[in-house]
Design a protein around this motif. Sequence first.
Motif, PDB file in Angstrom:
ATOM      1  N   SER A  33     -28.613  53.166  47.428  1.00  0.00           N
ATOM      2  CA  SER A  33     -29.023  53.233  46.019  1.00  0.00           C
ATOM      3  C   SER A  33     -29.833  52.019  45.597  1.00  0.00           C
ATOM      4  CB  SER A  33     -27.792  53.371  45.117  1.00  0.00           C
ATOM      5  OG  SER A  33     -26.973  52.202  45.206  1.00  0.00           O
ATOM      6  N   ALA A  34     -29.906  50.993  46.431  1.00  0.00           N
ATOM      7  CA  ALA A  34     -30.700  49.801  46.092  1.00  0.00           C
ATOM      8  C   ALA A  34     -32.187  50.136  46.141  1.00  0.00           C
ATOM      9  CB  ALA A  34     -30.372  48.667  47.056  1.00  0.00           C
ATOM     10  N   TYR A  35     -32.978  49.493  45.304  1.00  0.00           N
ATOM     11  CA  TYR A  35     -34.414  49.736  45.279  1.00  0.00           C
ATOM     12  C   TYR A  35     -35.122  48.484  44.772  1.00  0.00           C
ATOM     13  CZ  TYR A  35     -33.493  50.561  40.288  1.00  0.00           C
ATOM     14  OH  TYR A  35     -33.087  50.430  38.993  1.00  0.00           O
ATOM     15  N   LEU A  36     -36.446  48.505  44.886  1.00  0.00           N
ATOM     16  CA  LEU A  36     -37.273  47.390  44.432  1.00  0.00           C
ATOM     17  C   LEU A  36     -38.004  47.782  43.154  1.00  0.00           C
ATOM     18  CD1 LEU A  36     -38.878  46.106  47.764  1.00  0.00           C
ATOM     19  CD2 LEU A  36     -36.972  45.099  46.499  1.00  0.00           C
ATOM     20  N   GLU A  37     -38.226  46.779  42.313  1.00  0.00           N
ATOM     21  CA  GLU A  37     -39.008  46.969  41.096  1.00  0.00           C
ATOM     22  C   GLU A  37     -40.197  46.025  41.105  1.00  0.00           C
ATOM     23  OE1 GLU A  37     -35.965  48.532  37.613  1.00  0.00           O
ATOM     24  OE2 GLU A  37     -36.381  46.387  37.785  1.00  0.00           O
ATOM     25  N   VAL A  38     -41.302  46.501  40.526  1.00  0.00           N
ATOM     26  CA  VAL A  38     -42.508  45.700  40.427  1.00  0.00           C
ATOM     27  C   VAL A  38     -42.882  45.598  38.951  1.00  0.00           C
ATOM     28  CG1 VAL A  38     -43.953  47.749  40.800  1.00  0.00           C
ATOM     29  CG2 VAL A  38     -44.913  45.462  41.155  1.00  0.00           C
ATOM     30  N   PHE A  39     -43.343  44.433  38.550  1.00  0.00           N
ATOM     31  CA  PHE A  39     -43.707  44.211  37.143  1.00  0.00           C
ATOM     32  C   PHE A  39     -45.151  44.649  36.930  1.00  0.00           C
ATOM     33  CE2 PHE A  39     -45.041  41.812  33.423  1.00  0.00           C
ATOM     34  CZ  PHE A  39     -43.942  41.963  32.575  1.00  0.00           C
ATOM     35  N   GLU A  40     -45.322  45.593  36.041  1.00  0.00           N
ATOM     36  CA  GLU A  40     -46.658  46.089  35.719  1.00  0.00           C
ATOM     37  C   GLU A  40     -46.784  46.206  34.215  1.00  0.00           C
ATOM     38  OE1 GLU A  40     -49.341  46.674  37.371  1.00  0.00           O
ATOM     39  OE2 GLU A  40     -48.538  46.237  39.369  1.00  0.00           O
ATOM     40  N   GLY A  41     -47.822  45.637  33.647  1.00  0.00           N
ATOM     41  CA  GLY A  41     -48.049  45.751  32.215  1.00  0.00           C
ATOM     42  C   GLY A  41     -46.977  45.023  31.429  1.00  0.00           C
ATOM     43  N   ASP A  42     -46.174  45.789  30.740  1.00  0.00           N
ATOM     44  CA  ASP A  42     -45.166  45.191  29.865  1.00  0.00           C
ATOM     45  C   ASP A  42     -43.742  45.353  30.381  1.00  0.00           C
ATOM     46  OD1 ASP A  42     -47.157  44.464  28.074  1.00  0.00           O
ATOM     47  OD2 ASP A  42     -47.066  46.412  27.048  1.00  0.00           O
ATOM     48  N   GLY A  43     -43.552  45.813  31.593  1.00  0.00           N
ATOM     49  CA  GLY A  43     -42.179  46.010  32.050  1.00  0.00           C
ATOM     50  C   GLY A  43     -42.066  46.231  33.544  1.00  0.00           C
ATOM     51  N   LEU A  63     -43.031  33.539  36.914  1.00  0.00           N
ATOM     52  CA  LEU A  63     -44.209  32.759  37.299  1.00  0.00           C
ATOM     53  C   LEU A  63     -44.984  33.458  38.413  1.00  0.00           C
ATOM     54  CD1 LEU A  63     -42.861  29.077  37.235  1.00  0.00           C
ATOM     55  CD2 LEU A  63     -44.603  30.073  35.722  1.00  0.00           C
ATOM     56  N   VAL A  64     -44.238  34.049  39.372  1.00  0.00           N
ATOM     57  CA  VAL A  64     -44.912  34.754  40.466  1.00  0.00           C
ATOM     58  C   VAL A  64     -45.646  35.974  39.937  1.00  0.00           C
ATOM     59  CG1 VAL A  64     -44.546  36.059  42.593  1.00  0.00           C
ATOM     60  CG2 VAL A  64     -43.311  33.921  42.231  1.00  0.00           C
ATOM     61  N   THR A  65     -44.959  36.781  39.101  1.00  0.00           N
ATOM     62  CA  THR A  65     -45.581  38.021  38.610  1.00  0.00           C
ATOM     63  C   THR A  65     -46.768  37.732  37.691  1.00  0.00           C
ATOM     64  OG1 THR A  65     -43.936  38.096  36.807  1.00  0.00           O
ATOM     65  CG2 THR A  65     -43.455  39.349  38.803  1.00  0.00           C
ATOM     66  N   THR A  66     -46.618  36.770  36.797  1.00  0.00           N
ATOM     67  CA  THR A  66     -47.750  36.433  35.908  1.00  0.00           C
ATOM     68  C   THR A  66     -48.886  35.798  36.692  1.00  0.00           C
ATOM     69  OG1 THR A  66     -46.655  34.328  35.336  1.00  0.00           O
ATOM     70  CG2 THR A  66     -46.323  36.195  33.845  1.00  0.00           C
ATOM     71  N   GLY A  67     -48.555  35.030  37.725  1.00  0.00           N
ATOM     72  CA  GLY A  67     -49.595  34.449  38.566  1.00  0.00           C
ATOM     73  C   GLY A  67     -50.377  35.519  39.301  1.00  0.00           C
ATOM     74  N   GLU A  68     -49.634  36.546  39.787  1.00  0.00           N
ATOM     75  CA  GLU A  68     -50.309  37.655  40.467  1.00  0.00           C
ATOM     76  C   GLU A  68     -51.211  38.407  39.493  1.00  0.00           C
ATOM     77  OE1 GLU A  68     -51.407  40.093  43.570  1.00  0.00           O
ATOM     78  OE2 GLU A  68     -50.176  38.263  43.640  1.00  0.00           O
ATOM     79  N   GLU A  69     -50.692  38.639  38.276  1.00  0.00           N
ATOM     80  CA  GLU A  69     -51.492  39.326  37.263  1.00  0.00           C
ATOM     81  C   GLU A  69     -52.710  38.494  36.874  1.00  0.00           C
ATOM     82  OE1 GLU A  69     -52.449  42.373  34.498  1.00  0.00           O
ATOM     83  OE2 GLU A  69     -51.103  42.285  36.234  1.00  0.00           O
TER      84      GLU A  69
END
Length: 679
Positions: free
Chosen positions: A276-286, A445-451
């Motif tokens: 049931s474990a999964y990964l999430e990625v930050f896109e846009g606002d969530g 910081l990682v997600t905003t840096g990627e964006e």
Amino acid sequence: MSLTISHIRLRVQTSAGLYGTDVSLKRGLTILHAPNTSGKSTLLHAFLYALGLEQMLSPKRGIPLSYAMRDYVEDPRTGARADVIESYVAIEVVNARGEHMTVRRNVVAEGDYRLVNVVEGPELSEGPGEYERRDYFVIDPGGAQREAGFHRRLARFMDWDLPTVKRYDGGECPLYVETIFPLFFVEQKVGWTTIPGAIPTQFRIREVHRRAVEFLMDFDTHENELRRQDIELRAIAARTYWTKTVDSINALASASGLRAVALPNAPTAIEGDVRSAYLEVFEGDGWRKLGNRIAELATELTMLEEQRIPEVEMIADGAAVEADKLANKIQMLNSERSTIFRARQVELVQQASTDQRTLQLEEDLRKNKDALKLQKFGSTISRELHPNHCPTCEQPIDDTLLPQGTLEAVMSLEDNIEYIDAQRKAFKRLADRSVAIIRELDLELVTTGEELRKQTARLRALKSDLIAPSHAASASFIEERLRIEQRLNQLRDVEAHFDEQINSLVDLAATWANLLADRKELPTERLSVDDVKKVDVLEASIRSQLARYGFITFPPQDLTVSKDSYRPEKEGFEIGFELSASDSIRLKWAYQLGLVDAVKAGSTNHPGLVVFDEPRQQEAASTSVAGLIAEASRVASSGAQILIATSEDLVSVRNFVANVDHQLLVFDGRMIDRIDPIE
């Protein structure tokens, strides 16, 4: 009885001729009498040396024999010294099937002292014959496991199936014979110092004293203990691997601006919880599920690939508007990252402050606990609290707004400890919270840096379009398609690695389920009914013997044998320094002979051999020694071989053995004497 000493031979070739001795032995009680420094211990050590058991005496690999076997011999008649040229020891032993084995090992010789020569027959007692001969090695690794290892041959000769035991390093090894022999061979120097025996620990075997007794007594629990140890070691390895895999998943996700959700941090036997474990990625606002985002990107890429690359003039107006929007967005992202970075710095400072406060509280807690301990021990100093000093940090507290005329009531040490401990736990929770917050900020910081990198690259492509010729291919279109393709490949690669790690956790969950099932199958009680009977017989034998030996520290009936450690106890506590020195020796006699008596309750692995080198330690009373001789004779009457070496007054020895069956061997001088050549 699986081992009887039939003959011991010592030979020393010197510059002045041949020296040595021969001692023939038989089953039953044998008293070997000789003066001090005459060679009794050398004879007994020669038996151990011939069998390659010198590491039972010391972790050093030196030869445990006296100078007479290694350096020089003093002639008993003339006192002249003669240098040793060559020397060897040889013994003949008999097993329960009546098979004889003659073992010879060099002491001083050209060959290596680790070589053991074995003759499958009674060569010492009956002379040379057409016996099978073979060489083995001792001391070196493999001596208990390889075909050429002598201890493997010795174990087979004694019908011993040496169990595999766990080491402290997590590995496995046989229960070496050096750890078993001290339970029935008590040598003079260190053998009398401990119960059940002076068992060597240099082999790093876990709970070696228990394992040795369990094997000698042939306990059913031995296999259960090995299974229990194996399960615990497997559990430790599973937890370690699980933690390592979870950390690897989190590191993989964080590096790509993702996060793992519903991932069990500790081993579980439920496969569904892992899947049931999964990964999430930050896109846009969530945050969005990685699988969904991969599907969206794949659709976008397909649509872009189906389109023809537009020319610059077709997208120029839209590019200018989009470029302005991206510039504003990039500015907002930079501002957001600055805010996140400042929040992270604040949290780091808070974390450092919390850690420092936690350390101070732990130090205060230690001081208060020490003060309480001293108070319980009877100290009155800790109660004298000075009104102008803190009882913990000893800082002056005069300069306050509180009245100083009368010392206000202070909390008791118990209350203070409880209060400080509560504070410490609260600050630990704050520290854990800081760690979680910093982890989240790092991920942001990682997600905003990627964006930010994505939007910056898009802005560069748009600006390139705005200054390019009107009929040129749109760089921003190409950039968007390449960016989506690259991001899709990256996320697919992360997903593949994640699935691989999850599959390994699923396999580990199945292993964990089997491990828990194995643990459930273990008996709740350590000892079986038959094992308890053997311990009870040992306990009864020790009590009976102690009464006969004149044990006086406490009533012998108060003594019990622990069903956990197999050591003597009184009222549930292991017997130690409360015994007098002479009673310690009496207890040692009783325990060693009691191990032979345990055969009354069922089969054991005891060889039926007991060797005592100078048992009258600590000037034990004559009546006690007489009792020992009587008990040794009783035990020997069952077919055992009891060998006692002593330098007691010969008249007293004859009185001790007057009414028991025995073999008395008397040496008036040094046992290693000149051997005249046969004419």
